[in-house]
Design a protein around this motif. Structure first.
Motif, PDB file in Angstrom:
ATOM      1  N   UNK A  47      -6.033   1.542  10.215  1.00 11.10           N
ATOM      2  CA  UNK A  47      -6.470   0.061  11.503  1.00 11.10           C
ATOM      3  C   UNK A  47      -7.535  -0.592  11.207  1.00 11.10           C
ATOM      4  N   UNK A  50      -9.031  -0.914   8.064  1.00  9.85           N
ATOM      5  CA  UNK A  50      -8.643  -2.357   7.337  1.00  9.85           C
ATOM      6  C   UNK A  50      -8.532  -3.539   8.265  1.00  9.85           C
ATOM      7  N   UNK A  72     -10.405  -8.715   2.050  1.00  4.45           N
ATOM      8  CA  UNK A  72      -8.997  -8.821   2.395  1.00  4.45           C
ATOM      9  C   UNK A  72      -7.879  -8.220   1.458  1.00  4.45           C
ATOM     10  N   UNK A  73      -8.275  -9.261   0.321  1.00  3.22           N
ATOM     11  CA  UNK A  73      -7.547  -9.815  -0.957  1.00  3.22           C
ATOM     12  C   UNK A  73      -7.365  -8.528  -1.503  1.00  3.22           C
ATOM     13  N   UNK A  77      -1.192  -3.263   1.760  1.00  2.00           N
ATOM     14  CA  UNK A  77      -0.434  -2.308   3.104  1.00  2.00           C
ATOM     15  C   UNK A  77       0.127  -2.140   2.872  1.00  2.00           C
ATOM     16  N   UNK A  79       2.846  -1.064   6.015  1.00  2.00           N
ATOM     17  CA  UNK A  79       2.484  -0.318   7.535  1.00  2.00           C
ATOM     18  C   UNK A  79       3.626  -0.074   7.675  1.00  2.00           C
ATOM     19  N   UNK A  82       7.692  -1.645   9.513  1.00  2.00           N
ATOM     20  CA  UNK A  82       8.448  -2.278   8.380  1.00  2.00           C
ATOM     21  C   UNK A  82       8.951  -3.728   8.966  1.00  2.00           C
ATOM     22  N   UNK A 144       5.227  -6.795  -1.755  1.00  2.00           N
ATOM     23  CA  UNK A 144       4.256  -6.907  -0.984  1.00  2.00           C
ATOM     24  C   UNK A 144       3.070  -6.402  -1.184  1.00  2.00           C
TER      25      UNK A 144
ATOM     26  N   UNK B   3      -6.112 -20.654   3.637  1.00  2.00           N
ATOM     27  CA  UNK B   3      -5.292 -19.297   4.240  1.00  2.00           C
ATOM     28  C   UNK B   3      -5.067 -20.499   5.758  1.00  2.00           C
ATOM     29  N   UNK B 216       9.918  -9.848  14.133  1.00  2.00           N
ATOM     30  CA  UNK B 216      10.072  -9.558  12.532  1.00  2.00           C
ATOM     31  C   UNK B 216       9.175  -8.069  11.872  1.00  2.00           C
ATOM     32  N   UNK B 217       8.411  -8.027  13.055  1.00  2.00           N
ATOM     33  CA  UNK B 217       6.684  -7.095  12.807  1.00  2.00           C
ATOM     34  C   UNK B 217       5.949  -7.610  11.336  1.00  2.00           C
ATOM     35  N   UNK B 220       1.563  -6.822  11.544  1.00  2.00           N
ATOM     36  CA  UNK B 220       0.473  -6.295  10.887  1.00  2.00           C
ATOM     37  C   UNK B 220      -0.110  -6.499   9.701  1.00  2.00           C
ATOM     38  N   UNK B 221       1.301  -7.184   8.912  1.00  2.00           N
ATOM     39  CA  UNK B 221       0.564  -7.252   7.967  1.00  2.00           C
ATOM     40  C   UNK B 221       0.353  -8.511   7.394  1.00  2.00           C
ATOM     41  N   UNK B 224      -3.446  -7.881   8.036  1.00  2.00           N
ATOM     42  CA  UNK B 224      -4.812  -7.737   7.240  1.00  2.00           C
ATOM     43  C   UNK B 224      -4.393  -8.888   5.915  1.00  2.00           C
TER      44      UNK B 224
END
Lengths: 301, 413
Positions: A47, A50, A72-73, A77, A79, A82, A144, B3, B216-217, B220-221, B224
């Motif tokens: 973390x 990132x 960042x693009x 990642x 994680x 999930x 993803x 974004x 939905x966790x 973290x995704x 980033x």
């Protein structure tokens, strides 16, 4: 120049020290293993790399400097936590996440579809994500991670829910990405995967870096004076300079007494007229090294 | 910026295409349309007007059944003409009792000997209904008044109804409405509940959306790809717009239904509202939403799941419920001190001010102060929530007590 340089990062949560002065660097075109037991500080380190968390001290350099929105693009990642939007169709979910990585909608659509074909999920693209099995969702998460063709890929336990066929497919994919010059950090507990895939590694425990280097160097560092031997002949019970003998069929592991070399042992065996099919320095497995290091660290703590 | 827009678009589309949202969006106007059509149909077939129809639904029409009376005071000399068929005299209580037992009368009154001194009349009826007991007593009132004034009808009417008020407002902008029409009575209630529901639902949608990301966790995704600030902004705007859509559809269809029925039911006078209420409505909704949405966002940032959020949302919603508790006061005395305070205090004003605007004419300076206070509060809460909306809180699984939440919203975290 390394793609990722981590220098002396420290992160505290209240009085708990999650990461304590960890440093390492990762080159482009390598798969780098980030290892450690549960709660060792791996996720916090990732973390920080990132830019999700700011370190209390220390620096991280990504692709030649501090993290930026554009960079960042350029990161994919996967994680440990999930997640995907469960209530929307798979394709829409993947395209949305790809556009958040700066891709144009049409390109995202096209690439997502290509990956869906490769990951054998194309028939599921209109289905809601929650209808997919755990393994399928993990493959979708890998899409993803990779769809925007990032320069840096960070994956946490990429094989955990996959069957052997999909595991092999993902391994091939990761090697492909490495060979095309991508920088890959892989977190895992599965040591055999590290032995198979990783070029270099760092082992973190209790927030501290315990081991760092190439796979070969690390194993050599932990190699005890022992020899792996294969012979059809029975070995004598007593061999000069040998402390103990472990036998598995025609394979033996001979542990040497201090002050005796493998060269002496080879000569002794040849003199005794024992046919030698294999004779090599016995390297410890990564599993053994992991347990050894973590247990020692536990004893210190 | 791009974004933020992507988050906004995704959030807006997922919200307005959700089945539950579409159902509530269209069901409410549909139900009110059906109700109006039924009322119109009934009116055409019965010939009564809508106001009377609604009051008939609420209060049962009084039955004109025969009652008896026994006059021991000897004051009653004559039964007025209008009550000839509603009251009948008995010379003794025994006769009245027998008639009641036989069902010839529904009840009887016993006018006591010393009535003139203490006004005591005993009402005897077969059933026991302590709450609805006074329904039939108008006949005896009329009888006694008539006989006490020795049949002087003018004196009798003045005694019955000493003041016949007709209200003339100096303020020409105040909505002019038929005060006796029950629909006039409903309008401020409808506006109050509309605002309460719309603000609560859109703010809760935001909370749902944030805890949904956690469940939905996805946090973290997403961290980033987008910054917490981009995520918060995109979501707040998207759900505010969804709420505005709901407000416009509901109030717009409400107005349409009223226009339609106004033509058919002659309701226009009862429901005439100044057009400016729509503008104030949009402003108070948006600001009220901003305040409550940022409070909800603060909760969303701090709690790990929706379940954990419920205790905190109760604390947050209380100020919005206060105007509902004082709704009668707000509507009946919209310019009393408490009503004014409630409509100026930023946590209660989005609902309370709209209630007052629907009930009376509110001086412009009060609307202005309420809006300024709301803007300041909204800015403050948005800033606090944005500070709470950072990775460490979003990724933490720790639960949060109401006390700590209030501390956090006061900026002491």
């Amino acid at each position: 120049m390394p793609s990722i340089i981590v220098q002396n990062i420290v992160k505290n949560f209240g009085s708990y020290i999650a990461v304590d002065d960890v440093s390492f660097s990762v080159e482009a075109g390598e798969i780098f293993g980030l290892l450690g037991p549960n709660g060792a500080g791996k996720t916090t380190s990732i973390r920080i790399i990132l830019d999700i968390f700011k370190p209390d001290s220390g620096t991280v350099s990504i692709l030649g400097g501090p993290m930026s929105e554009e960079k960042k693009n350029n990161i994919g990642y996967l994680p440990e936590e999930r997640g995907l939007y469960q209530d929307i169709p798979l394709e829409r979910c993947l395209v949305y996440l790809a556009t958040l990585k700066g891709m144009e909608n049409s390109l995202a659509q096209e690439r997502v579809n290509k990956y869906l074909v490769r990951f054998d999920l194309i028939e599921w693209r209109k289905k809601k994500v929650k209808e997919l099995s755990k393994g399928m969702q993990q493959k979708a998460q890998l899409i993803t991670t990779l769809v925007h063709q990032p320069q840096i890929i960070v994956i946490d336990e990429p094989f955990s829910a996959l069957d052997p066929v999909n595991t092999q497919m993902v391994k091939d994919l990761l090697r492909e990405e490495r060979d095309s010059g991508k920088t890959i950090i892989m977190c895992t507990h599965q040591m055999h995967q590290v032995e198979e895939l990783c070029d270099r590694l760092v082992l973190i425990d209790h927030g501290q870096s315990m081991l760092y280097g190439t796979l070969h160097d690390v194993r050599k560092q932990f190699a005890k004076p022992a020899v792996a031997l294969s012979t059809p002949d029975p070995l004598p019970a007593l061999i000069p300079g040998v402390d103990s003998i472990k036998q598995e069929n025609s394979d033996y592991t001979l542990h040497l007494l201090p002050g005796h070399s493998t060269q002496e042992l080879l000569q002794t065996l040849v003199k005794a007229n024992i046919h030698i099919e294999k004779f090599e320095i016995a390297m410890p497995t990564l599993d053994e090294i992991f347990i050894d290091v973590v247990q020692k660290q536990g004893a210190v703590q | 910026m791009k974004k933020t827009f992507l988050v906004f678009r995704n959030e807006f589309i997922s919200t307005v295409t959700r089945k539950s949202f579409l159902i509530t969006l269209f069901l409410l106007p549909l139900v009110s349309l059906v109700v109006m059509i039924v009322i119109t149909g009934l009116q055409k077939s019965t010939g009564t007007n809508a106001g009377a129809l609604i009051s008939n639904l609420m209060v049962p029409s009084a039955k004109t059944t025969l009652e008896g009376f026994v006059d021991e005071s000897s004051l009653v000399t004559k039964i007025p003409g209008a009550y000839q068929f509603r009251l009948t005299r008995y010379t003794g209580e025994a006769d009245a009792k027998t008639a009641l037992a036989k069902g010839q009368i529904s009840a009887y009154y016993l006018i006591e000997k010393d009535y003139l001194e203490n006004g005591k009349i005993i009402y005897v009826r077969p059933d026991f209904n302590p709450l609805g007991g006074s329904i039939q007593s108008s006949s005896i009132d009329a009888l006694m008044a008539y006989n006490l004034t020795s049949g002087n009808l003018n004196l009798y009417y003045r005694l019955q109804n000493p003041v016949n008020t007709s209200v003339n407002t100096v303020d020409s902008t105040a909505p002019e409405r038929d005060q006796s029409n029950p629909l006039t009575f409903f309008l401020p209630y409808a506006v109050t509940f509309l605002f309460y529901i719309v603000i609560i639902t859109s703010a809760s949608l935001l909370l749902n959306s944030i805890t949904g990301e956690k469940q939905n966790r996805m946090m973290e995704l997403l961290m980033t790809s987008v910054t917490p600030r981009q995520m918060l902004t995109g979501k707040i705007i998207a759900l505010g717009l969804a709420g505005l859509l709901q407000t416009v559809v509901w109030s717009g269809s409400g107005l349409l239904v009223l226009r339609y029925s106004g033509r058919n039911l002659a309701l226009a006078d009862a429901f005439q509202l100044p057009a400016s209420i729509l503008l104030w409505g949009i402003l108070f909704f948006l600001l009220g939403y901003a305040v409550y949405a940022s409070l909800m966002a603060g909760i969303g940032a701090l709690v790990p799941s929706m379940r954990e959020a419920s205790q905190l949302t109760t604390v947050v919603i209380i100020p919005l419920i206060i105007p509902l508790m004082f709704i009668s006061l707000l509507i009946q005395t919209p310019n009393s001190m408490l009503s004014v305070i409630l409509s100026l205090f930023p946590l209660t004003s989005p609902v309370a001010m709209m209630t007052r605007l629907a009930a009376t004419h509110v001086p412009l300076w009060q609307i202005g102060i309420a809006l300024i206070l709301l803007v300041l509060t909204a800015v403050y809460f948005i800033r606090v929530s944005a500070n709470l909306f950072r990775a460490q809180n979003l990724l933490s699984g720790k639960s949060m007590s109401a006390k700590n939440f209030i501390r956090a919203m006061a900026g002491r975290q």
